[in-house]
Design a protein around this motif. Structure first.
Motif, PDB file in Angstrom:
ATOM      1  N   GLY A   1      -1.951  -2.920   2.603  1.00  0.00           N
ATOM      2  CA  GLY A   1      -2.759  -2.078   1.779  1.00  0.00           C
ATOM      3  C   GLY A   1      -1.941  -1.885   0.333  1.00  0.00           C
ATOM      4  N   THR A   2      -2.337  -0.678  -0.324  1.00  0.00           N
ATOM      5  CA  THR A   2      -1.856  -0.583  -1.582  1.00  0.00           C
ATOM      6  C   THR A   2      -2.010   0.946  -1.749  1.00  0.00           C
ATOM      7  N   GLY A   3      -1.324   1.620  -2.998  1.00  0.00           N
ATOM      8  CA  GLY A   3      -1.248   2.808  -3.568  1.00  0.00           C
ATOM      9  C   GLY A   3      -2.010   2.894  -4.896  1.00  0.00           C
TER      10      GLY A   3
ATOM     11  N   VAL B   1      -5.445  -7.892   0.586  1.00  0.00           N
ATOM     12  CA  VAL B   1      -5.054  -7.012  -0.256  1.00  0.00           C
ATOM     13  C   VAL B   1      -5.214  -7.406  -1.724  1.00  0.00           C
ATOM     14  N   ARG B   2      -5.009  -8.666  -1.764  1.00  0.00           N
ATOM     15  CA  ARG B   2      -5.442  -9.141  -3.233  1.00  0.00           C
ATOM     16  C   ARG B   2      -6.919  -9.363  -3.919  1.00  0.00           C
ATOM     17  N   ASP B   3      -7.617  -8.897  -2.954  1.00  0.00           N
ATOM     18  CA  ASP B   3      -9.160  -9.218  -3.258  1.00  0.00           C
ATOM     19  C   ASP B   3      -9.453  -8.650  -4.486  1.00  0.00           C
TER      20      ASP B   3
ATOM     21  N   ALA C   1      -4.587   0.038  -8.477  1.00  0.00           N
ATOM     22  CA  ALA C   1      -3.644  -0.463  -7.433  1.00  0.00           C
ATOM     23  C   ALA C   1      -2.105  -0.426  -8.297  1.00  0.00           C
ATOM     24  N   GLY C   2      -1.452   0.446  -7.696  1.00  0.00           N
ATOM     25  CA  GLY C   2      -0.181   0.352  -8.158  1.00  0.00           C
ATOM     26  C   GLY C   2       0.993  -0.581  -7.533  1.00  0.00           C
ATOM     27  N   TYR C   3       0.594  -1.126  -6.380  1.00  0.00           N
ATOM     28  CA  TYR C   3       1.326  -2.336  -5.946  1.00  0.00           C
ATOM     29  C   TYR C   3       0.536  -2.684  -4.584  1.00  0.00           C
ATOM     30  N   GLY C   4       1.022  -3.906  -4.055  1.00  0.00           N
ATOM     31  CA  GLY C   4       0.533  -4.263  -2.768  1.00  0.00           C
ATOM     32  C   GLY C   4       1.488  -4.676  -1.788  1.00  0.00           C
TER      33      GLY C   4
ATOM     34  N   PRO D   1       4.791  -6.161  -6.950  1.00  0.00           N
ATOM     35  CA  PRO D   1       5.208  -5.258  -7.906  1.00  0.00           C
ATOM     36  C   PRO D   1       4.310  -4.426  -8.459  1.00  0.00           C
ATOM     37  N   THR D   2       3.102  -4.657  -8.727  1.00  0.00           N
ATOM     38  CA  THR D   2       1.848  -3.988  -9.296  1.00  0.00           C
ATOM     39  C   THR D   2       0.425  -4.562  -8.509  1.00  0.00           C
ATOM     40  N   GLY D   3      -0.496  -4.164  -9.097  1.00  0.00           N
ATOM     41  CA  GLY D   3      -1.955  -4.734  -8.424  1.00  0.00           C
ATOM     42  C   GLY D   3      -1.807  -6.228  -8.023  1.00  0.00           C
ATOM     43  N   SER D   4      -1.912  -6.245  -6.878  1.00  0.00           N
ATOM     44  CA  SER D   4      -1.494  -7.986  -6.527  1.00  0.00           C
ATOM     45  C   SER D   4      -2.743  -8.838  -6.520  1.00  0.00           C
TER      46      SER D   4
END
Length: 529
Positions: free
Chosen positions: A67-69, A325-327, A335-338, A359-362
């Motif tokens: 997931g992501t934040g 998660v990278r989609d 997205a702050g990270y993956g 480290p940020t949007g994947s």
């Protein structure tokens, strides 16, 4: 009229409409469906999503939690050591009157011993004291994802203005610190709410897993201490955006697949939201927004579609969840990270608990492996002032001088995202194929590194930790080098081909609007059929 915005994705006018339609929802389901379905993607923020795949559906029999934040603030990686605390120690929890639903801070007892865990902290969410977390992975392979889950409008309306108790971040952090299993994490969260209350921004959920099972835990607005949890087994998949639970049996408190507050059924009956003759209670219909957030959803791809796609992938691999998660239908500038936690049975050493973090949007950032046994984080992946709350009006604390002088991984890959997503039809495949090739190399190396680390741990914990730390730091450094190379090449190409247009002179750089996205041939702000 509501004096504050209960849902981060609704304007005040929308909120007033939501309250009205909420009161009429039993007779007008189409109206409330149209209200939420019409919300543009750019209004959805601070949401986060999670993906669970049970052990019976994965390639190696592990449980996968990804997931992501989604928060517009600085994010940084932190490894929090195991600690002992004095008797009577207290921790501050909750939020302040500046929160979207006003609250006041309070204190709850700290545990005498807290476990080691890895987390991505972030610096800002209205009225919630930093550092804030969406979860992470602890030394017992308990992984937690925090995910939004809006409560029905009437619950928002009845939330006390002086609410107290742990907030979503407090619950995730305390569960990581104290839980040895996913079930125990749910019990901890429930017990904290039962005893101390819950500080809400409008409803929330957690997706929790260990190598055996998963759990979805929902916490509701309203100040009534309402919460419920559902077990996810080896043959289950779950895409939470938002977190949801549907049918809960009347015997939920004695059913091993469910947990919840004592008043889960009784409060719904008192409000006239649930007919006792119906037996089970549909949580999504009674306490949520009635399924409309899952289908069609509020992103370009709905949670229901994601779940179907995950089942089509069976047996699901770590790479498959990274890809999900990278989609670009989901991973955008919000997205702050993956994150992907790889939860495996019978580890040679508990320190080999593993989570992959971008480290940020994947969508344009690589996943790097981090074990619980790693003893430090490279300064480039630690706290920096980029997007950190209160950075603009203050000077730096000299204690952070040298760390701030290093390159910030989050900023590097955010720049790569902005260039790539400006022309995704030209750049996205190049970037993502390079990232997946880099990750494939690390995935091939991992079994050997873990065997070496296990042998080293048999000799001493320091040697084992050194093996893992050296590998993670080296790959984190390689990731930065890879990012620099991609960024330099794409930046030169974009400037040569397209130039850098001057923004409008009267525009506000912080005005938001459409989320930066790498979608090709689709507009995420347009509702889908």
């Amino acid at each position: 009229m509501l004096p504050f915005p209960p849902f981060p994705f609704l304007s005040q006018t929308d909120q007033e409409n939501a309250v009205i339609t909420g009161k009429l929802r039993q007779g007008l389901p189409a109206l409330i469906t149209a209200l939420v379905a019409s919300l543009p993607l750019s209004q959805v923020a601070h949401a986060s999503y999670g993906i669970y795949v049970g052990s019976g559906l994965t390639e190696d029999g592990s449980v996968l939690l990804g997931g992501t934040g989604e928060e517009p603030s600085s994010h940084w990686l932190e490894i929090v050591p195991r600690a002992n605390h004095p008797a009577g120690a207290m921790i501050t929890v909750g939020a302040t009157p500046e929160a979207r639903l006003p609250a006041r801070l309070s204190e709850v007892p700290q545990a005498r011993e807290t476990f080691r865990y890895i987390t991505m902290n972030y610096s800002s969410y209205a009225g919630f004291p930093a550092p804030i977390t969406n979860g992470g992975l602890n030394e017992h392979q308990v992984a937690i994802r925090d995910i939004w889950s809006p409560s029905r409008p009437e619950l928002i309306e009845m939330t006390p203005a002086d609410q107290t108790g742990p907030n979503y971040s407090d619950l995730a952090r305390m569960a990581l610190e104290r839980a040895s299993t996913a079930r125990e994490a749910v019990e901890i969260i429930g017990a904290l709410i039962d005893e101390y209350g819950y500080t809400t921004y409008g409803g929330n959920s957690h997706l929790i897993a260990d190598p055996q099972e998963g759990w979805v835990v929902l916490q509701f607005a309203g100040g009534q201490g309402l919460w419920v949890a559902e077990r996810l087994g080896p043959d289950d998949v779950r895409a939470s955006y938002p977190g949801y639970i549907e049918e809960v049996p009347a015997d939920y408190q004695s059913n091993p697949d469910f947990m919840g507050s004592d008043n889960l059924f009784s409060f719904a009956r008192q409000q006239g939201w649930h007919d006792p003759a119906s037996g089970s209670l549909n949580v999504d219909e009674v306490y949520g927004l009635g399924g409309i957030m899952r289908t069609p959803g509020t992103k370009y791809v709905s949670p229901a579609e994601l779940e179907a796609e995950l089942r089509d992938m069976v047996p699901v691999s770590v790479e498959d969840v990274m890809k999900m998660v990278r989609d670009p239908r989901i991973a955008d500038d919000h997205a702050g990270y993956g994150q992907v936690a790889h939860l495996r049975q019978e580890l040679a050493n508990p320190s080999l608990a593993l989570v992959w973090v971008a480290p940020t949007g994947s969508v344009t950032a690589p996943f790097v492996p981090w074990w619980v046994g790693v003893d430090s984080v490279p300064p480039e992946y630690g706290l920096h002032r980029y997007l950190t709350d209160n950075a603009a009006p203050t000077f730096i604390n000299p204690d952070f001088q040298l760390q701030e002088a290093t390159e910030f991984a989050g900023r590097l890959f955010k720049r790569l995202m902005y260039y790539t997503c400006a022309f995704p039809e030209e750049q996205l495949e190049r970037v993502q194929s390079t990232l997946t090739a880099f990750e494939a190399t690390m995935l091939e190396e991992l079994p050997r590194i873990e065997r070496i680390a296990a042998l080293a741990y048999a000799d001493s914990s320091e040697l084992g930790s050194d093996v893992l730390t050296r590998f993670s730091h080296a790959r984190a450094g390689d990731a930065l080098e890879l990012g620099r190379g991609l960024l330099a090449g794409i930046e030169a190409e974009v400037k040569t081909r397209h130039g850098i247009p001057q923004p409008p002179s009267d525009a506000d750089i912080n005005a938001g609007g459409k989320a930066v996205t790498c979608l090709v041939g689709a507009d995420p702000d347009q509702p889908r059929d």
